[in-house]
Structure formats: structure tokens, C-alpha cells
Design a protein around this motif. Structure first.
Motif, PDB file in Angstrom:
ATOM      1  N   ALA A 323       0.814  -1.218   0.000  1.00  0.00           N
ATOM      2  CA  ALA A 323       0.000   0.000   0.000  1.00  0.00           C
ATOM      3  C   ALA A 323       0.847   1.268   0.000  1.00  0.00           C
ATOM      4  O   ALA A 323       0.411   2.317  -0.490  1.00  0.00           O
ATOM      5  CB  ALA A 323      -0.946  -0.006   1.203  1.00  0.00           C
ATOM      6  N   HIS A 324       2.070   1.205   0.546  1.00  0.00           N
ATOM      7  CA  HIS A 324       2.907   2.407   0.637  1.00  0.00           C
ATOM      8  C   HIS A 324       3.393   2.874  -0.736  1.00  0.00           C
ATOM      9  O   HIS A 324       3.821   4.028  -0.873  1.00  0.00           O
ATOM     10  CB  HIS A 324       4.114   2.138   1.543  1.00  0.00           C
ATOM     11  N   ARG A 325       3.319   2.018  -1.741  1.00  0.00           N
ATOM     12  CA  ARG A 325       3.751   2.403  -3.087  1.00  0.00           C
ATOM     13  C   ARG A 325       2.580   2.707  -4.018  1.00  0.00           C
ATOM     14  O   ARG A 325       2.779   2.946  -5.206  1.00  0.00           O
ATOM     15  CB  ARG A 325       4.631   1.308  -3.691  1.00  0.00           C
ATOM     16  N   VAL A 326       1.376   2.703  -3.463  1.00  0.00           N
ATOM     17  CA  VAL A 326       0.176   3.031  -4.243  1.00  0.00           C
ATOM     18  C   VAL A 326      -0.438   4.268  -3.600  1.00  0.00           C
ATOM     19  O   VAL A 326      -0.968   4.210  -2.492  1.00  0.00           O
ATOM     20  CB  VAL A 326      -0.823   1.868  -4.270  1.00  0.00           C
ATOM     21  N   VAL A 327      -0.352   5.408  -4.281  1.00  0.00           N
ATOM     22  CA  VAL A 327      -0.704   6.687  -3.682  1.00  0.00           C
ATOM     23  C   VAL A 327      -1.906   7.291  -4.411  1.00  0.00           C
ATOM     24  O   VAL A 327      -2.361   6.789  -5.434  1.00  0.00           O
ATOM     25  CB  VAL A 327       0.493   7.658  -3.715  1.00  0.00           C
ATOM     26  N   ASP A 328      -2.416   8.382  -3.842  1.00  0.00           N
ATOM     27  CA  ASP A 328      -3.563   9.085  -4.432  1.00  0.00           C
ATOM     28  C   ASP A 328      -3.085  10.117  -5.445  1.00  0.00           C
ATOM     29  O   ASP A 328      -2.055  10.768  -5.258  1.00  0.00           O
ATOM     30  CB  ASP A 328      -4.379   9.781  -3.348  1.00  0.00           C
ATOM     31  N   TRP A 329      -3.879  10.283  -6.480  1.00  0.00           N
ATOM     32  CA  TRP A 329      -3.599  11.259  -7.523  1.00  0.00           C
ATOM     33  C   TRP A 329      -4.646  12.361  -7.470  1.00  0.00           C
ATOM     34  O   TRP A 329      -5.850  12.096  -7.482  1.00  0.00           O
ATOM     35  CB  TRP A 329      -3.630  10.596  -8.898  1.00  0.00           C
TER      36      TRP A 329
END
Length: 422
Positions: A323-329
Motif C-alpha cells: 500500500a505504501h507504493r500506491v498513492v492518491d492522484w
């Protein structure tokens, strides 16, 4: 395959994808002229078992890989480069003067090609049909509609889901998903202002279109600053202004190319109407002998991926990367013609995410208050290939595999629309 490399991508796939990227980057082609690029991608598709069709909607190329019953998933990448003179200093820099892959389309192609290679080599893990599409003329916002008009879905099958990703100035090794609109809709327009040419030493005998055009450019800035609510995201940019050839000749006309970006069709229509109003008014004030001409060269809707499909793909990416490498845009006012691939009338769902391409050193420099990382369309835009490409391959592979996974290992995490594909 000879072992697993970065981000779980097999080393032979990654090695071949890097070679493809280096070749594409060194030989960029502008929108509408992507013949070599299309041929290179077509050969890759054939190498991994696709039935390939060329010249779809221009230089578009479509590869079809069938693997039993199940949904149809389309992977889309763009073929074209930009009229930018490369200043990256990389050893594989563009060999074409004034043309550069400054937006990451070469990376997108290599990632989609790598995903195809992985899926073709692991057919036991999925079932259905994979379409791999190399789209021409994205930078002019015309290629997607041209492929649709040339019967993309009628000829090759309507996909349940279309997947795409785009390079962004985020840390390499990350991906970013939006919660709502990702990119703005846009209208691109060319304007011609007519004057009456003559000798620069006798301006009273002419109608000079140059000051009229200059007044238009300045006045257009008030459309956003004084006619648009501060909370509404609207951008109006004049990207090209051309008039005349020599300083001692007043030209007959001036040409402007501009674009409007906003997050609703109503805003696009309102601002486009304001552009026409201002141009006409400035031409009348200058005494132009003819009415100005307006040509809308492209229009693209707001990029709003399907929420359910996006959530499913995001979960697949979190499972893969953490999850730490999948962020919000956050919504950005760049624009894309990708929305034409998925419309409500088609019932085609889309998922689209951003792929980080900024190397660790550049990112740390920016965080410490130094220069920001080069952005897309900049002459020094250079993705961190060693990290960004394997991440892009893995992200696309995971998204496609999640939707195409075999019925005996789990149903695709998608809503039931009643459509069935054989």
C-alpha cells in the motif's frame, strides 16, 4: 523464462523490454507519422503470439491474443512523440532532430509490450482475450477517435475493460490512482486573424494583425482570472502565435493555436465561447477587413475512469507493491484522448493510473527545496528506466491478470453487466 527480476518481472522479459524502450526512444516519430514505431511494436506482438492488424485509424496497430473463454481486456499505449529538441544527455537520446519522446509514450509501449510477454508466457493463470493497442496521434487528441471510427471494437471485439497508465513526475516505483477525475477535458482551437498587409514604414495604409493578435492573447487571460470562479479549475493557454516573415513587412494575417482545459463540458463550452467573443471583438476594434476564422482541431472529454474497476485494479496493485507504493492522484489539467475508448453507450469500463518515473536522487533534491523534477513535455524529461519500466510492466500485468484470472481461481472483481464473451 530465466528467473525473476525487478518488481517480479522475469529477467528475459525485462531485458527485451528495455531494448525495445531504448530503440523507441532513439527513433521518435511525430503524430500521424508513426510508421516505424508501429512496425516495431507489431513485430513484438507477433513474437508473442498475437494476430496483428496494422493501419487501424492511421498508423494504429492492434494485437489479439486469445486464450479461451472469458472477458476481453484491452491494453492501450501511445505511439507518438513530441516536437521537442531533447536535452537529457542520455546515451540513447533521440537521433531525430527536434523530435523527442518527452511524454513517456516510449515507456508506455515498452510496459504494455512487457505485460503482453508475461501474460503470453503464463496462459495457465488467465482466460479470455487480450487486445494490445498501439494508438497513434495521442498528442493531437485525434488518434483514439480515429481508431474507433475505423471499427476498432467492431473488428476486434468490444472489451469489457480498457487499461492504460501514464508517466508522471512521482517517485519511480510508485503508482497513483485517482478518486474521481484524473485529467481535464480539453478543446484545441486554431484562430486566424485577417489584416491587410503592406510596408512596415507605412502602417497607416495597412491593418496590422500583429497588435490585434497580441491584444487577443492578453485579453484571453481575463477569461480565467475574471470570468471563472476561483474554485473552478480552468486553464486557457496560447501555445503558438505566428505572423509574418520579415520585420519590414506587415503581414496579411496572424495565426494562433490555443487550448482550453476544464473538468466539465459546460465549462469547456463557456470558455470556448468566450474565446470567440474576445477574438471577434479585438478584430472589430482593429478594423480587420474580414471576420476571424475558428477551427476546433480536437476535443477530448474529462478522464473519469470507472470507480469499481479502478478500485479493483488499485487492490491488485496494493497486493503487488504494498500500500505504501500506491498513492492518491489529485486531478490535473493535463488532458488525454483515452476517454474515447470507454463510453456509457459502449458499456466499456476503464482503469487508468499514473506511473512514477522520477529517480530517487532527483526526488530527494526536490524534497530538500532544490529544482523540481523535469515534467512531461520538457526537453530534459528522462524517466528512471531501471525502476519505472519494471514497475510499469508489473502494474499492467497485475491489472490485466486480475480481470482475466481463471474461473477456477476466482472470478474477476467486476460488476456483472450481463455481457458474455466466448
Amino acid at each position: 523464462m530465466d528467473g525473476t527480476g525487478t518488481a517480479g518481472v522475469p529477467r528475459d522479459v525485462l531485458r527485451s523490454a528495455i531494448e525495445l524502450y531504448l530503440d523507441l526512444h532513439a527513433h521518435p516519430e511525430l503524430s500521424g507519422a508513426e510508421s516505424r514505431t508501429a512496425a516495431r511494436l507489431a513485430r513484438w506482438m507477433e513474437r508473442y503470439g498475437c494476430t496483428v492488424t496494422r493501419e487501424v485509424g492511421g498508423h494504429g496497430v492492434v494485437g489479439v491474443l486469445r486464450n479461451g473463454p472469458g472477458p476481453t481486456v484491452m491494453l492501450r499505449a501511445e505511439l507518438d512523440a513530441l516536437p521537442v529538441d531533447e536535452q537529457t544527455g542520455v546515451p540513447y537520446a533521440s537521433t531525430v532532430p527536434g523530435v523527442m519522446h518527452a511524454c513517456g509514450h516510449d515507456l508506455h509501449m515498452a510496459a504494455a509490450a512487457g505485460a503482453l510477454a508475461q501474460l503470453a508466457g503464463d496462459r495457465a493463470a488467465w482466460s479470455g482475450t487480450l487486445l494490445v493497442v498501439g494508438q497513434p496521434a495521442e498528442e493531437t487528441l485525434t488518434g483514439a477517435r480515429a481508431m474507433r471510427a475505423d471499427g476498432l471494437y467492431e473488428r476486434f471485439g468490444t472489451p469489457e475493460v480498457v487499461l492504460a497508465q501514464h508517466s508522471a513526475p512521482l517517485p519511480a516505483g510508485t503508482v497513483a490512482h485517482g478518486r474521481g477525475p484524473l485529467l481535464a477535458g480539453s478543446t484545441a482551437m486554431d484562430v486566424i486573424i485577417h489584416g491587410r498587409g503592406g510596408h512596415a514604414g507605412a502602417p497607416q495604409l495597412t491593418v496590422d494583425p500583429v497588435p490585434a493578435a497580441a491584444a487577443v492573447v492578453l485579453r484571453l487571460q481575463t477569461v480565467v482570472s475574471r470570468e471563472t470562479a476561483p474554485a473552478e479549475q480552468v486553464v486557457l493557454s496560447v501555445g503558438s502565435l505566428h505572423a509574418g516573415q520579415r520585420g519590414n513587412v506587415i503581414p496579411d494575417e496572424a495565426e494562433l493555436s490555443l487550448c482550453v482545459r476544464a473538468f466539465s463540458d459546460a465549462a469547456l463550452d463557456r470558455v470556448t465561447a468566450a474565446v470567440e467573443r474576445i477574438v471577434r471583438a479585438e478584430c472589430a476594434a482593429s478594423g480587420c477587413p474580414k471576420d476571424p476564422e475558428f477551427v476546433v482541431t480536437a476535443r477530448s472529454p474529462v478522464l473519469l475512469p470507472d470507480a469499481t474497476t479502478t478500485a479493483a485494479v488499485r487492490r491488485a496493485h496494493e497486493d503487488l507493491f504494498g500500500a505504501h507504493r500506491v498513492v492518491d492522484w489529485q486531478p490535473a489539467t493535463a488532458t488525454e484522448d483515452f476517454p474515447w475508448f470507454g463510453t456509457e453507450a459502449d458499456g466499456v469500463r476503464t482503469a487508468y493510473w499514473m506511473l512514477g518515473v522520477t529517480g530517487a536522487r532527483q526526488w530527494r533534491t526536490a524534497l530538500d527545496g532544490g529544482a523540481p523534477p523535469p515534467s512531461n513535455h520538457a526537453p530534459d524529461f528522462a524517466p528512471d528506466l531501471r525502476t519505472a519500466l519494471p514497475t510499469g510492466i508489473a502494474a499492467m500485468t497485475a491489472a490485466a491478470r486480475h480481470i482475466l484470472r481463471r474461473a477456477d481461481t476466482g472470478e474477476p472483481d467486476l460488476p456483472d453487466t450481463g455481457r458474455r464473451t466466448c
